[in-house]
Motif scaffolding. Structure first.
Motif, short mmCIF file in Angstrom:
data_model
loop_
_atom_site.label_atom_id
_atom_site.label_comp_id
_atom_site.label_asym_id
_atom_site.label_seq_id
_atom_site.Cartn_x
_atom_site.Cartn_y
_atom_site.Cartn_z
N GLU A 115 0.83 -1.21 0.00
CA GLU A 115 0.00 0.00 0.00
C GLU A 115 0.86 1.26 0.00
OE1 GLU A 115 -3.33 2.11 2.89
OE2 GLU A 115 -3.21 -0.08 2.81
N ALA A 116 1.90 1.29 0.85
CA ALA A 116 2.78 2.45 0.91
C ALA A 116 3.53 2.64 -0.40
CB ALA A 116 3.77 2.29 2.07
N LEU A 117 3.99 1.54 -1.00
CA LEU A 117 4.68 1.64 -2.28
C LEU A 117 3.74 2.13 -3.38
CD1 LEU A 117 6.80 -1.65 -2.25
CD2 LEU A 117 7.68 0.69 -2.15
N ALA A 118 2.52 1.57 -3.42
CA ALA A 118 1.57 1.95 -4.45
C ALA A 118 1.24 3.44 -4.39
CB ALA A 118 0.29 1.12 -4.32
N TYR A 119 1.06 3.96 -3.17
CA TYR A 119 0.74 5.38 -3.03
C TYR A 119 1.84 6.24 -3.64
CZ TYR A 119 0.09 9.98 -0.97
OH TYR A 119 -0.05 11.35 -0.81
N ARG A 120 3.08 5.97 -3.31
CA ARG A 120 4.19 6.80 -3.76
C ARG A 120 4.48 6.61 -5.25
NH1 ARG A 120 4.27 5.61 1.39
NH2 ARG A 120 5.23 7.01 2.94
N LEU A 121 4.43 5.38 -5.72
CA LEU A 121 4.68 5.13 -7.13
C LEU A 121 3.59 5.75 -8.00
CD1 LEU A 121 5.74 1.38 -6.83
CD2 LEU A 121 7.23 3.25 -7.58
N GLN A 122 2.36 5.65 -7.55
CA GLN A 122 1.25 6.23 -8.31
C GLN A 122 1.28 7.75 -8.25
OE1 GLN A 122 -2.80 5.87 -6.71
NE2 GLN A 122 -3.41 4.96 -8.66
N HIS A 123 1.49 8.30 -7.06
CA HIS A 123 1.48 9.75 -6.88
C HIS A 123 2.61 10.41 -7.67
CE1 HIS A 123 2.09 13.58 -4.58
NE2 HIS A 123 0.77 13.57 -4.64
N SER A 124 3.76 9.77 -7.71
CA SER A 124 4.93 10.35 -8.40
C SER A 124 4.91 10.10 -9.90
CB SER A 124 6.21 9.74 -7.84
OG SER A 124 6.27 8.35 -8.13
N GLU A 125 4.06 9.16 -10.34
CA GLU A 125 4.03 8.72 -11.74
C GLU A 125 5.40 8.20 -12.16
OE1 GLU A 125 2.59 12.29 -13.61
OE2 GLU A 125 0.51 11.64 -13.44
N ALA A 135 12.40 -6.19 -1.44
CA ALA A 135 11.11 -5.52 -1.66
C ALA A 135 10.40 -5.96 -2.94
CB ALA A 135 11.32 -4.01 -1.68
N ILE A 136 10.95 -6.91 -3.68
CA ILE A 136 10.35 -7.26 -4.97
C ILE A 136 8.92 -7.76 -4.83
CG2 ILE A 136 11.38 -9.59 -4.89
CD1 ILE A 136 10.78 -7.47 -8.08
N ALA A 137 8.63 -8.56 -3.82
CA ALA A 137 7.27 -9.10 -3.67
C ALA A 137 6.26 -7.98 -3.42
CB ALA A 137 7.24 -10.12 -2.53
N ASN A 138 6.61 -7.05 -2.54
CA ASN A 138 5.69 -5.95 -2.23
C ASN A 138 5.53 -5.02 -3.42
OD1 ASN A 138 5.10 -6.77 0.38
ND2 ASN A 138 6.78 -5.61 1.29
N LEU A 139 6.60 -4.79 -4.17
CA LEU A 139 6.49 -3.91 -5.32
C LEU A 139 5.61 -4.53 -6.40
CD1 LEU A 139 8.94 -1.50 -6.80
CD2 LEU A 139 7.98 -3.18 -8.37
N LEU A 140 5.79 -5.81 -6.65
CA LEU A 140 4.96 -6.47 -7.66
C LEU A 140 3.49 -6.48 -7.23
CD1 LEU A 140 7.26 -9.45 -8.71
CD2 LEU A 140 6.87 -7.28 -9.91
N ALA A 141 3.24 -6.60 -5.92
CA ALA A 141 1.87 -6.57 -5.42
C ALA A 141 1.24 -5.18 -5.61
CB ALA A 141 1.84 -6.95 -3.94
N ALA A 142 2.08 -4.16 -5.58
CA ALA A 142 1.59 -2.77 -5.73
C ALA A 142 1.45 -2.36 -7.19
CB ALA A 142 2.56 -1.82 -5.03
N ARG A 143 2.07 -3.08 -8.08
CA ARG A 143 2.20 -2.62 -9.47
C ARG A 143 0.87 -2.43 -10.19
NH1 ARG A 143 6.25 -5.15 -14.13
NH2 ARG A 143 6.13 -3.32 -15.51
N ALA A 144 -0.12 -3.22 -9.86
CA ALA A 144 -1.41 -3.13 -10.55
C ALA A 144 -2.04 -1.75 -10.39
CB ALA A 144 -2.36 -4.20 -10.02
N GLU A 145 -1.70 -1.04 -9.32
CA GLU A 145 -2.27 0.29 -9.08
C GLU A 145 -1.40 1.40 -9.65
OE1 GLU A 145 -3.58 0.92 -5.01
OE2 GLU A 145 -3.39 -1.24 -4.65
N CYS A 146 -0.35 1.05 -10.39
CA CYS A 146 0.61 2.05 -10.89
C CYS A 146 0.75 1.94 -12.41
CB CYS A 146 1.96 1.84 -10.21
SG CYS A 146 1.88 1.72 -8.42
N PRO A 147 -0.23 2.45 -13.16
CA PRO A 147 -0.21 2.30 -14.62
C PRO A 147 0.97 2.98 -15.30
CG PRO A 147 -1.92 3.84 -13.92
CD PRO A 147 -1.42 3.18 -12.69
#
Length: 567
Positions: A115-125, A135-147
């Motif tokens: 969740e924390a990764l998705a927020y920052r990756l999405q917000h920063s584009e 962190a690879i597992a958490n980043l891949l889990a967040a990726r769907a929310e970061c087009p």
């Protein structure tokens, strides 16, 4: 030369020199790769025992290959590139490669969940992410929310799980790269605040901010560098304390920094400093408290070369201050800064004049944050933006210009996609404004600042204004206390009462008798209204990834508990 004149002369003679074009990669690596390519840049150790020494020449060659690879993957000047890795050589390579490409490095903690990764990756584009096994597992889990995230480059043990593997990418690229010419005002880093007072905000940091940080780094490390200096800090390179207070300034001066990939422990900290001959370090107060409790007499067990310790993030307090003086022979140089404007207030044990002669500067007063570093104009201001009388609490603020009227290069460019928050950070005419830190302090007659806490951590109980840090420091002096956090507990009669959350030191049990001892301990040393009316023992305090206590979490917990009890 008196202490006052030494400090005053440093300020009076200091002038900023900021060139129109400036790039962090060149000053932290490129020039050393040209001049001293065989000099050691990074001494790496993994907790599994693996070690590696990386020279400036090797660091630059790897960065050049990565810059080519990032270009080939579509990264352009201004694009945000996430770095989700711990202290390791590849993390430093990534920073150098991104800066010399003109892109923007966005360091993210390996401790962040999806969740924390998705927020920052999405917000920063962010367009691309570099991530290792931590962190690879958490980043891949967040990726769907970061087009916007087009590519994931897997590093180390994560290889085979991303879109591209680090080793394969770099192997096919040349070791020479023509750096992009950047202006000093161009963005270099997008680093998110720790979110202690609300949702994390992305602070956009320019290349020139490194220049703004240098006086504080030099002073807080007792005139770094000296011959043979080696730096280490457990501070995560994903936040300002690790990046701007450790990695980049050490590389700027062409000295080696120790990178340790593993969990922090007091014993491991001393082992690393002894093994690598560490002379200079940044240790946040929570780390120093743990070291003080676990290793009360370190010089009996370890051969140390330490000559300077800087500490920041929370108030150090005189318990830790005394431990470092008595057991390490070091006067801690406390420092104060923020993600947005780092290294603005602190201490310096000594400095060197233009003839090379050492002088005593402004040694730390136990419990004080210090005084403004050369090049920075600091004041304590009230709600209307007026400077408070000496001895009166207020908001610590930094002026856009130094005492000579020159622009201060330490300032951030603003919050990413949040103009309203950027405007709210400043008070007064935009051309002649103060930037509020949100931290409350008192300035004494000598110009020393005394920290009271985050503005929203300070509270009133029975009409008295309470700052948590003094009570917490008092509690930590008791042998049964490893750490403590103080918050207000809502009270119908007094508005609030003082409540302390206490983490016990090893070998102690949380009993009613101990609660009475701790209350008496504080009552006998501080004002009667400051002792904690209620004490709760807790296994661990809620912390940010930057080592700061999240008192907001504890405040909200208390408010909810009182509300539920009244229902």
């Amino acid at each position: 030369m008196t202490l006052a004149s030494a400090y005053d002369r440093l300020h009076a003679g200091f002038r900023w020199k900021v060139p129109p074009h400036f790039n962090i990669a060149d000053v932290c690596c490129g020039r050393w790769a040209r001049e001293t390519p065989e000099a050691t840049a990074i001494l790496y150790e993994h907790e599994n025992g693996q070690t590696l020494a990386c020279t400036y020449g090797s660091l630059q060659a790897q960065a050049n290959r990565l810059s080519h690879a990032l270009q080939r993957l579509g990264v352009e000047a201004g694009d945000r590139v996430a770095i989700v890795m711990p202290q390791r050589v590849e993390t430093a390579v990534a920073h150098i490669a991104i800066y010399q490409l003109g892109a923007v490095a966005m360091p993210l903690s390996m401790l962040f969940g999806p969740e924390a990764l998705a927020y920052r990756l999405q917000h920063s584009e962010a367009k691309l992410a570099l991530v290792d096994e931590s962190a690879i597992a958490n980043l891949l889990a967040a990726r769907a929310e970061c087009p916007q995230l087009q590519n994931v480059v897997a590093v180390g043990g994560a290889q085979g799980q991303g879109d591209h593997d680090w080793t394969m990418l770099l192997a096919r690229e040349p070791a020479h790269f023509q750096p992009v010419v950047t202006k000093a005002d161009d963005a270099a880093v997008l680093i998110y605040t720790s979110g202690t007072t609300g949702p994390p905000k992305g602070a956009l940091i320019p290349h020139r901010a490194l220049i703004g940080n240098l006086p504080g780094f030099v002073c807080s490390q007792n005139w770094f560098p000296q011959r043979g200096d080696v730096f280490w800090s457990p501070a995560d390179w994903a936040w300002t304390g690790g990046l701007m207070d450790a990695l980049l300034p050490t590389l700027y001066f062409g000295h080696p920094i120790v990178a340790y990939q593993g969990r922090f422990s007091p014993e491991k900290a001393f082992e690393l400093m002894a093994r690598y001959g560490v002379t200079n370090t940044f240790l946040f107060p929570t780390a120093l408290k743990a070291m003080m409790k676990a290793v009360p007499a370190p010089r009996e067990r370890y051969t140390l070369r330490l000559r300077a310790i800087m500490s920041a993030g929370e108030a150090v307090g005189d318990a830790v201050f005394g431990y470092c003086e008595q057991q390490l022979g070091i006067t801690v140089n406390e420092m104060f800064g923020q993600t947005e404007m780092n290294y603005v207030v602190g201490n310096c044990g000594w400095f060197v004049d233009t003839t090379g002669a050492p002088h005593s500067a402004w040694p730390a007063k136990p419990g004080s944050m210090g005084r403004p570093y050369p090049g920075h104009r600091i004041a304590v201001i009230d709600d209307e933006g007026r400077e408070c009388p000496r001895g009166t609490p207020g908001d610590v603020a930094i002026h856009r210009h130094d005492v000579h009227g020159q622009p201060d290069p330490i300032f951030f460019l603003g919050y990413w996609r949040n103009d309203e928050a950027t405007r709210a950070k400043f008070t007064g005419d935009p051309a002649d404004s103060w930037c509020r830190t949100g931290d409350t302090a008192v300035m004494d007659e000598d110009g020393h600042l005394w920290y009271q806490g985050r503005s929203d951590d300070v509270f009133k109980a029975a009409g008295y204004r309470i700052g948590p840090s003094e009570i917490e420091n008092c509690l930590v002096k008791h042998p049964a206390v490893a750490n403590a956090a103080v918050v207000p507990k809502p009270d119908a009669e007094r508005g609030a009462v003082v409540k302390a959350f206490v983490v016990l030191a090893a070998g102690h049990a949380g009993t009613d008798a101990l609660i009475e001892q701790l209350q008496a301990h504080v009552r006998g040393k501080l004002a009667p209204y400051e002792y904690p009316k209620e004490i709760e023992f807790i296994d661990a305090l809620p912390m940010t990834t930057t080592g700061k206590v999240q008192r907001k979490v504890l405040r909200e917990r208390e408010a909810a508990s009182v509300k539920a009890g009244a229902a």
